[in-house]
Write a protein that holds these residues in place. Structure first.
Motif, PDB file in Angstrom:
ATOM      1  N   ALA A 359     -65.577  39.235 -71.043  1.00 16.34           N
ATOM      2  CA  ALA A 359     -66.890  39.585 -70.541  1.00 16.34           C
ATOM      3  C   ALA A 359     -67.932  38.899 -70.886  1.00 16.34           C
ATOM      4  CB  ALA A 359     -67.017  41.046 -70.991  1.00 16.34           C
ATOM      5  N   ALA A 360     -69.096  39.140 -70.486  1.00 19.08           N
ATOM      6  CA  ALA A 360     -70.272  38.466 -70.579  1.00 19.08           C
ATOM      7  C   ALA A 360     -70.647  38.353 -72.167  1.00 19.08           C
ATOM      8  CB  ALA A 360     -71.617  38.871 -69.881  1.00 19.08           C
ATOM      9  N   SER A 361     -70.492  37.192 -72.571  1.00 20.82           N
ATOM     10  CA  SER A 361     -70.784  37.045 -74.233  1.00 20.82           C
ATOM     11  C   SER A 361     -71.632  35.849 -74.929  1.00 20.82           C
ATOM     12  CB  SER A 361     -69.282  36.735 -74.800  1.00 20.82           C
ATOM     13  OG  SER A 361     -68.286  37.464 -74.277  1.00 20.82           O
ATOM     14  N   TRP A 362     -72.041  36.027 -76.241  1.00 15.54           N
ATOM     15  CA  TRP A 362     -73.137  34.932 -76.441  1.00 15.54           C
ATOM     16  C   TRP A 362     -72.542  34.317 -77.870  1.00 15.54           C
ATOM     17  CZ3 TRP A 362     -73.506  40.164 -75.733  1.00 15.54           C
ATOM     18  CH2 TRP A 362     -73.831  41.112 -76.693  1.00 15.54           C
ATOM     19  N   SER A 363     -71.371  34.662 -78.087  1.00 16.54           N
ATOM     20  CA  SER A 363     -70.636  34.054 -79.347  1.00 16.54           C
ATOM     21  C   SER A 363     -69.116  33.575 -79.062  1.00 16.54           C
ATOM     22  CB  SER A 363     -70.646  35.138 -80.351  1.00 16.54           C
ATOM     23  OG  SER A 363     -69.797  36.318 -80.194  1.00 16.54           O
ATOM     24  N   LEU A 364     -69.197  32.741 -78.141  1.00 18.64           N
ATOM     25  CA  LEU A 364     -68.244  31.804 -77.889  1.00 18.64           C
ATOM     26  C   LEU A 364     -68.196  30.589 -78.140  1.00 18.64           C
ATOM     27  CD1 LEU A 364     -67.007  33.583 -74.505  1.00 18.64           C
ATOM     28  CD2 LEU A 364     -66.248  34.038 -76.671  1.00 18.64           C
ATOM     29  N   ARG A 365     -69.231  29.846 -78.561  1.00 17.51           N
ATOM     30  CA  ARG A 365     -69.235  28.566 -78.804  1.00 17.51           C
ATOM     31  C   ARG A 365     -68.662  28.254 -79.980  1.00 17.51           C
ATOM     32  NH1 ARG A 365     -74.693  30.316 -79.275  1.00 17.51           N
ATOM     33  NH2 ARG A 365     -75.755  29.968 -81.259  1.00 17.51           N
ATOM     34  N   GLU A 366     -68.478  26.802 -80.145  1.00 20.71           N
ATOM     35  CA  GLU A 366     -67.521  26.450 -81.227  1.00 20.71           C
ATOM     36  C   GLU A 366     -67.879  26.981 -82.688  1.00 20.71           C
ATOM     37  OE1 GLU A 366     -63.958  25.547 -82.846  1.00 20.71           O
ATOM     38  OE2 GLU A 366     -64.443  25.228 -80.827  1.00 20.71           O
ATOM     39  N   ASP A 367     -69.269  26.699 -82.918  1.00 18.53           N
ATOM     40  CA  ASP A 367     -69.701  27.051 -84.201  1.00 18.53           C
ATOM     41  C   ASP A 367     -70.555  28.481 -84.446  1.00 18.53           C
ATOM     42  OD1 ASP A 367     -72.067  26.631 -82.736  1.00 18.53           O
ATOM     43  OD2 ASP A 367     -73.377  25.623 -84.233  1.00 18.53           O
ATOM     44  N   PHE A 368     -70.201  29.502 -83.255  1.00 19.97           N
ATOM     45  CA  PHE A 368     -70.915  30.644 -83.272  1.00 19.97           C
ATOM     46  C   PHE A 368     -69.748  31.802 -82.921  1.00 19.97           C
ATOM     47  CE2 PHE A 368     -74.237  33.717 -81.926  1.00 19.97           C
ATOM     48  CZ  PHE A 368     -74.942  33.750 -83.269  1.00 19.97           C
ATOM     49  N   HIS A 369     -68.223  31.449 -83.190  1.00 22.16           N
ATOM     50  CA  HIS A 369     -67.458  32.432 -82.785  1.00 22.16           C
ATOM     51  C   HIS A 369     -67.501  33.801 -83.565  1.00 22.16           C
ATOM     52  CE1 HIS A 369     -64.849  30.142 -80.022  1.00 22.16           C
ATOM     53  NE2 HIS A 369     -64.662  29.322 -80.931  1.00 22.16           N
ATOM     54  N   GLN A 370     -67.442  34.845 -83.187  1.00 16.47           N
ATOM     55  CA  GLN A 370     -67.405  35.974 -84.111  1.00 16.47           C
ATOM     56  C   GLN A 370     -65.939  36.204 -84.532  1.00 16.47           C
ATOM     57  OE1 GLN A 370     -68.850  39.349 -81.792  1.00 16.47           O
ATOM     58  NE2 GLN A 370     -69.482  40.547 -83.535  1.00 16.47           N
ATOM     59  N   LEU A 371     -65.998  35.808 -85.806  1.00 16.12           N
ATOM     60  CA  LEU A 371     -64.539  35.662 -86.413  1.00 16.12           C
ATOM     61  C   LEU A 371     -64.052  37.098 -86.746  1.00 16.12           C
ATOM     62  CD1 LEU A 371     -64.678  32.607 -88.487  1.00 16.12           C
ATOM     63  CD2 LEU A 371     -63.447  32.769 -86.795  1.00 16.12           C
ATOM     64  N   ASP A 372     -64.711  38.062 -87.186  1.00 23.45           N
ATOM     65  CA  ASP A 372     -64.337  39.226 -87.482  1.00 23.45           C
ATOM     66  C   ASP A 372     -63.775  39.946 -86.334  1.00 23.45           C
ATOM     67  OD1 ASP A 372     -66.479  41.868 -86.252  1.00 23.45           O
ATOM     68  OD2 ASP A 372     -67.356  39.718 -86.610  1.00 23.45           O
ATOM     69  N   GLN A 373     -64.238  39.589 -85.155  1.00 27.33           N
ATOM     70  CA  GLN A 373     -63.258  40.371 -83.855  1.00 27.33           C
ATOM     71  C   GLN A 373     -61.845  39.766 -84.071  1.00 27.33           C
ATOM     72  OE1 GLN A 373     -64.703  42.529 -81.937  1.00 27.33           O
ATOM     73  NE2 GLN A 373     -66.948  42.026 -82.038  1.00 27.33           N
ATOM     74  N   SER A 374     -61.677  38.692 -84.280  1.00 21.62           N
ATOM     75  CA  SER A 374     -60.160  38.069 -84.343  1.00 21.62           C
ATOM     76  C   SER A 374     -59.634  38.793 -85.568  1.00 21.62           C
ATOM     77  CB  SER A 374     -60.158  36.415 -84.545  1.00 21.62           C
ATOM     78  OG  SER A 374     -60.714  35.948 -83.266  1.00 21.62           O
ATOM     79  N   ALA A 375     -60.276  38.602 -86.695  1.00 24.38           N
ATOM     80  CA  ALA A 375     -59.794  39.416 -88.143  1.00 24.38           C
ATOM     81  C   ALA A 375     -59.280  40.765 -87.731  1.00 24.38           C
ATOM     82  CB  ALA A 375     -60.569  39.108 -89.176  1.00 24.38           C
ATOM     83  N   SER A 376     -60.139  41.545 -87.007  1.00 26.28           N
ATOM     84  CA  SER A 376     -59.781  42.875 -86.869  1.00 26.28           C
ATOM     85  C   SER A 376     -58.565  43.172 -85.625  1.00 26.28           C
ATOM     86  CB  SER A 376     -61.115  43.675 -85.986  1.00 26.28           C
ATOM     87  OG  SER A 376     -62.116  43.491 -86.878  1.00 26.28           O
ATOM     88  N   ALA A 377     -58.595  42.020 -84.914  1.00 31.27           N
ATOM     89  CA  ALA A 377     -57.439  42.168 -83.906  1.00 31.27           C
ATOM     90  C   ALA A 377     -56.142  41.806 -84.607  1.00 31.27           C
ATOM     91  CB  ALA A 377     -57.383  41.061 -82.699  1.00 31.27           C
TER      92      ALA A 377
END
Length: 644
Positions: A359-377
């Motif tokens: 979906a429309a996102s603003w934290s997909l660029r290389e130095d601004f990934h939202q890592l806690d989303q991936s950690a939660s997954a």
């Protein structure tokens, strides 16, 4: 479309409908619970007097006194409206029968006065099917007394009690005679049978009520992907009858709720527990098997980035809470969804449509990934696999292991030699840096992933992942200073006090209360958060998300206040285990106070929001909210454990 701040929602996992306190239908989400919203305006009204000689009164006007609640242990909504002059009562019942793509609404109009009431009940519809205003078509089907509107593969049939009057029109200018809304104001509709383009329509029912007399009007809204299916679906529902549909909905809700983990708490808290469970059942898309954060209410992103999406973190919190409350199928469903939505990189996106597209996102660029989303997954996937009976783990590993392994490896690669993750987006989706909360999320993900690796015979990977987790733990503990954990690092220490550091204890367990040194840090960090983030509001105390938070004018975090309650109740449990009754009672009472504060700031129907506003126009924000509902469930389970 503007801001749709609902007071209530009804749904069944196939569709989701949001409503206002005056009986307005704000959204009818179909074909999925995140999209499309389909409604621009859907408003009830009463005409008082004979056509052309009376007054139209919209139910949202201040002259109506409003009350709203759910039938106990159901998602059947009751809205009661009273008018003083003339004395009149409207009672709405709204519900979505199980296994249907339909909303059922009954409206009972009762004359509370001493004389005969003459007038009409009217209902206006301005539908933007597929969230498109143009190129729509609408027509009235006189033989069966329903109206059907269609746009491409979204069709809505509106019928039930055959109307005494109707009008199809154009909503381009609602003050124009071409609009059905304009036609309502004289209490009579001209019977135009169809229109195309930017359309609207209205239906009306004549009322002549003796003192004390009531009249029930039934309205069914049936959705499908073709006109034939929509009208056929409507006919089947109408043939079953509203009483049967209502009974089926009540029985379905109560059978589902009967599976919950029993708790021994006060009636107020037991009801809140049930409402949070039922809210989560509406926020889970049964087709796609994932949770959304909240029903969308700001589709144009006027004041926020929207909420009608699946965030892996919020979904994880909801799924784990339901799992612990006795509903493991939601954990398994969300896990399966996560295996389908992992990005080629091994990470997960910030947020998704329920069908799995980014979906429309603003934290997909290389130095601004939202890592806690991936950690939660990763944490959810690993938790799901670990919950499988040992004799089935090897077979079940085929479903989840590849996603766990890829996710864990990319998280490992994100951590430097000092134990800090590379610069990323924080969980509040605002700041760039390395964050204590994200560290804790990665720690939990790697620990649970390591346990999975051991269970399926990958010892070397388990050792590597645990080593990185321990490095994270050491780095975070080393950052503890002046009695609290700072938010993180950003070209040096970021000293802001942030309530998300509560996550070091729950849910992520980087700190353990049975370790005296850890417990001291947990308590001191909590005390600092309480000192620096507490807000007095309506004779209670809640917590802001972090220092300097300006979102929604510096609102109180319902999620964050409940999070603190969870921490307090878990500390109370540990002190109970140590036979330290004074400390246990202190933290138990703090936890209960925080829960009560949150419950005092729900919607009128008891739905928990993400945020509690401090301004009259925004008393709450994003309700019902899946993360808040999940944390409330965790709090009630923790409180119940203190009574065992």
């Amino acid at each position: 479309m503007g801001i749709y701040l609902p007071t209530a929602a009804v749904g069944n996992g196939r569709i989701l409908v949001t409503l206002g306190g005056a009986g307005e239908i704000m959204a009818f989400f179909y074909p999925r619970i995140d999209f499309a919203q389909n409604i621009h305006e859907c408003l009830p009204a009463v005409y008082v007097g004979e056509p052309g000689h009376g007054l139209l009164s919209w139910t949202f006007e201040h002259r109506w006194h409003r009350q709203q609640h759910y039938l106990p242990q159901t998602n059947v909504l009751i809205t009661e409206l009273k008018l003083a002059t003339p004395p009149l009562e409207l009672t709405f019942q709204d519900f979505c029968p199980p296994d249907t793509d339909a909303l059922v609404r009954t409206v009972t109009v009762t004359n509370l006065g001493d004389g005969t009431f003459h007038g009409a009940f009217l209902h206006y519809f301005d539908l933007n099917l597929g969230e498109v205003a143009l190129k729509q078509a609408v027509r009235y089907v006189p033989d069966e007394g329903y109206i059907i509107q269609y746009f491409r593969d979204v069709v809505l049939t509106v019928g039930g009690t055959p109307p005494d009057m109707w009008r199809c029109g154009k909503s381009i200018d609602q003050q124009s005679p071409s609009s059905a809304k304009h036609d309502l104001y004289d209490g009579h509709l001209n019977g135009q049978p169809e229109d195309i383009g930017q359309v609207d329509f209205a239906v009306g029912y004549h009322l002549q009520l003796a003192p004390g007399q009531g009249q029930e009007i039934q309205i069914l809204m049936s959705a499908a992907q073709s006109s034939e299916r929509s009208s056929q679906h409507f006919r089947k529902l109408y043939a079953r009858g509203v009483p049967e549909l209502r009974d089926a909905t009540i029985q379905h809700n109560r059978r589902w709720l009967a599976r919950r983990q029993a708790v021994s708490v006060s009636d107020k808290l037991a009801e809140a527990y049930e409402r949070a469970l039922l809210a989560l059942s509406m926020l889970y898309d049964l087709h796609e098997k994932c949770f959304i954060a909240a029903p969308e209410f700001d589709p144009h992103y006027l004041h926020c980035g929207g909420y009608g999406y699946c965030w892996p973190r919020d979904a994880t919190m909801a799924a784990l809470a339901l799992h612990r409350a006795g509903f493991s199928e939601y954990l398994e469903g969300q896990a399966q969804w996560l295996t389908r939505t992992q990005l080629p990189s091994g990470l997960w996106a910030q947020r998704y449509w329920t069908e799995g597209k980014t979906a429309a996102s603003w934290s997909l660029r290389e130095d601004f990934h939202q890592l806690d989303q991936s950690a939660s997954a990763v944490h959810l996937l690993a938790t799901c696999l670990l919950g499988v009976p040992e004799q089935r783990q090897e077979a079940e590993a085929q479903k989840y292991w590849e996603a766990i392994q890829r996710g864990a490896e990319v998280l490992v690669a994100s951590v430097d030699d000092n134990g800090w993750h590379y610069p990323a987006c924080d969980l509040w989706e605002t700041y760039r840096g390395s964050f204590v909360y994200t560290e804790a999320a990665i720690y939990a993900a790697l620990q649970t992933a390591a346990s999975c690796a051991e269970a399926v015979g990958h010892q070397h990977q388990a050792q590597r992942w645990r080593a990185v987790a321990e490095r994270i733990q050491q780095a975070v503990i080393a950052a503890y200073s002046n009695g609290y954990f700072p938010r993180g690092r950003n070209d040096g220490e970021d000293p802001i006090v942030d309530s998300s550091t509560l996550g070091l204890f729950v849910p992520f367990g980087l700190l353990q209360a049975d370790n005296p040194a850890h417990r001291e840090m947990i308590e001191s960090n909590l005390a600092t958060i309480q000192k620096r983030l507490t807000v007095q509001l309506n004779n209670g105390e809640g917590l802001r998300r972090y220092e300097g938070d300006g979102y929604l004018g510096g609102a109180v975090g319902c999620v964050n206040t409940l999070w603190a309650a969870w921490v307090c109740l878990r500390l109370a449990q540990d002190y109970t285990n140590d036979n330290s009754s004074n400390k246990a009672n202190k933290y138990k009472q703090q936890g209960i106070d925080y829960i009560n504060f949150a419950l005092d700031h729900t919607t009128a129907t008891g739905l928990l929001p993400e945020l509690i506003g401090t301004e009259p126009d925004t008393p709450y924000w994003a309700a019902p909210h899946s993360w808040a509902s999940g944390v409330l469930i965790e709090c009630i389970l923790a409180l119940d454990a203190l009574h065992c």
